[in-house]
Design a protein around this motif. Structure first.
Motif, PDB file in Angstrom:
ATOM      1  N   ASN A  73      36.514  20.308  31.661  1.00  0.00           N
ATOM      2  CA  ASN A  73      37.340  20.711  32.708  1.00  0.00           C
ATOM      3  C   ASN A  73      37.493  22.194  32.593  1.00  0.00           C
ATOM      4  O   ASN A  73      38.591  22.514  32.439  1.00  0.00           O
ATOM      5  N   PRO A  74      36.637  23.080  32.631  1.00  0.00           N
ATOM      6  CA  PRO A  74      36.658  24.636  32.437  1.00  0.00           C
ATOM      7  C   PRO A  74      37.410  25.177  33.702  1.00  0.00           C
ATOM      8  O   PRO A  74      37.431  24.462  34.702  1.00  0.00           O
ATOM      9  N   PRO A  75      38.006  26.386  33.426  1.00  0.00           N
ATOM     10  CA  PRO A  75      38.596  27.130  34.470  1.00  0.00           C
ATOM     11  C   PRO A  75      37.511  27.559  35.709  1.00  0.00           C
ATOM     12  O   PRO A  75      36.164  27.866  35.077  1.00  0.00           O
ATOM     13  N   GLU A  76      37.847  27.670  36.729  1.00  0.00           N
ATOM     14  CA  GLU A  76      36.918  27.978  37.967  1.00  0.00           C
ATOM     15  C   GLU A  76      36.527  29.438  37.750  1.00  0.00           C
ATOM     16  O   GLU A  76      37.692  30.105  37.467  1.00  0.00           O
ATOM     17  N   GLN A  77      35.395  29.676  38.537  1.00  0.00           N
ATOM     18  CA  GLN A  77      35.017  31.271  38.459  1.00  0.00           C
ATOM     19  C   GLN A  77      36.037  31.965  39.607  1.00  0.00           C
ATOM     20  O   GLN A  77      36.213  31.178  40.530  1.00  0.00           O
ATOM     21  N   ARG A  78      36.411  32.955  39.291  1.00  0.00           N
ATOM     22  CA  ARG A  78      37.093  33.727  40.259  1.00  0.00           C
ATOM     23  C   ARG A  78      36.290  34.396  41.183  1.00  0.00           C
ATOM     24  O   ARG A  78      35.300  34.967  40.853  1.00  0.00           O
ATOM     25  N   THR A  79      36.547  34.664  42.205  1.00  0.00           N
ATOM     26  CA  THR A  79      35.970  35.585  43.324  1.00  0.00           C
ATOM     27  C   THR A  79      36.348  36.955  42.872  1.00  0.00           C
ATOM     28  O   THR A  79      37.364  37.455  42.594  1.00  0.00           O
ATOM     29  N   VAL A  80      35.127  37.806  42.809  1.00  0.00           N
ATOM     30  CA  VAL A  80      35.035  39.176  42.197  1.00  0.00           C
ATOM     31  C   VAL A  80      34.969  40.041  43.720  1.00  0.00           C
ATOM     32  O   VAL A  80      33.977  39.904  44.409  1.00  0.00           O
ATOM     33  N   LYS A  81      35.957  41.049  43.846  1.00  0.00           N
ATOM     34  CA  LYS A  81      35.984  41.941  45.000  1.00  0.00           C
ATOM     35  C   LYS A  81      35.021  42.898  44.430  1.00  0.00           C
ATOM     36  O   LYS A  81      34.985  43.555  43.575  1.00  0.00           O
ATOM     37  N   PRO A  82      34.101  43.262  45.439  1.00  0.00           N
ATOM     38  CA  PRO A  82      33.356  44.336  45.229  1.00  0.00           C
ATOM     39  C   PRO A  82      34.089  45.850  45.034  1.00  0.00           C
ATOM     40  O   PRO A  82      35.099  46.097  45.715  1.00  0.00           O
ATOM     41  N   TYR A  83      33.270  46.665  44.442  1.00  0.00           N
ATOM     42  CA  TYR A  83      33.962  47.915  44.045  1.00  0.00           C
ATOM     43  C   TYR A  83      34.097  48.750  45.261  1.00  0.00           C
ATOM     44  O   TYR A  83      33.063  48.890  46.125  1.00  0.00           O
ATOM     45  N   LYS A  84      35.288  49.330  45.464  1.00  0.00           N
ATOM     46  CA  LYS A  84      35.393  50.383  46.688  1.00  0.00           C
ATOM     47  C   LYS A  84      35.180  51.804  46.314  1.00  0.00           C
ATOM     48  O   LYS A  84      36.133  52.082  45.383  1.00  0.00           O
ATOM     49  N   THR A  85      34.645  52.785  46.634  1.00  0.00           N
ATOM     50  CA  THR A  85      34.799  54.205  46.583  1.00  0.00           C
ATOM     51  C   THR A  85      35.972  54.594  47.249  1.00  0.00           C
ATOM     52  O   THR A  85      36.432  53.995  48.278  1.00  0.00           O
ATOM     53  N   HIS A  86      36.175  56.091  46.828  1.00  0.00           N
ATOM     54  CA  HIS A  86      37.413  56.513  47.719  1.00  0.00           C
ATOM     55  C   HIS A  86      36.946  56.583  49.257  1.00  0.00           C
ATOM     56  O   HIS A  86      37.699  56.572  50.031  1.00  0.00           O
ATOM     57  N   LEU A  87      35.703  56.911  49.542  1.00  0.00           N
ATOM     58  CA  LEU A  87      35.051  57.127  50.969  1.00  0.00           C
ATOM     59  C   LEU A  87      35.444  55.650  51.420  1.00  0.00           C
ATOM     60  O   LEU A  87      35.742  55.991  52.930  1.00  0.00           O
ATOM     61  N   ASN A  88      35.288  54.730  50.963  1.00  0.00           N
ATOM     62  CA  ASN A  88      35.418  53.356  51.591  1.00  0.00           C
ATOM     63  C   ASN A  88      36.869  53.105  52.068  1.00  0.00           C
ATOM     64  O   ASN A  88      36.909  52.428  53.031  1.00  0.00           O
ATOM     65  N   TYR A  89      37.737  53.687  51.321  1.00  0.00           N
ATOM     66  CA  TYR A  89      39.125  53.384  51.771  1.00  0.00           C
ATOM     67  C   TYR A  89      39.499  54.301  52.798  1.00  0.00           C
ATOM     68  O   TYR A  89      40.287  53.900  53.596  1.00  0.00           O
TER      69      TYR A  89
END
Length: 117
Positions: free
Chosen positions: A70-86
């Motif tokens: 019963n290993p831990p579940e894989q976590r979802t990874v949010k994609p990297y956002k640049t300053h311009l994306n914000y």
């Protein structure tokens, strides 16, 4: 052929033959962790420390746990956002064009140039 200045019979970082020189080694335990991809990571911990319930897999980086079935579940990874994306999330294209025109006009005024906008 030695000129009499060499140290013989040892090397730098050599382990002494007796524990009394460095103290007794700490008793250890081997703990195995498994990730969701099936990778096994074996770590050594001192007997007196609290063993963590999760550890990052050394192969893939996903969380690993001590229970192989019963290993831990894989976590979802949010994609990297640049300053311009914000910035694009906060401003519309029209607002961005207006701000750019203002900044260029202020820059031109500071230089004493005639504004193009």
């Amino acid at each position: 052929m030695s000129n009499g200045h060499a140290i013989r019979g040892t090397r730098i970082g050599a382990i002494p033959g007796l524990h009394t020189e460095r103290g007794e080694p700490v008793p250890r335990q081997n703990i195995k962790y498994w990730c969701a991809k099936g990778h096994e990571t074996v770590l050594q911990f001192a007997l007196y420390v609290e063993v963590p319930q999760e550890w990052d897999c050394t192969c893939c980086g996903w969380p690993a746990g001590p229970d192989q079935d019963n290993p831990p579940e894989q976590r979802t990874v949010k994609p990297y956002k640049t300053h311009l994306n914000y910035v694009r999330e906060r401003r519309s294209e029209e607002e961005a064009e207006d701000l750019l025109a203002e900044a260029l006009a202020a820059r031109a005024a500071a230089r004493g140039e005639r504004s193009l906008f």
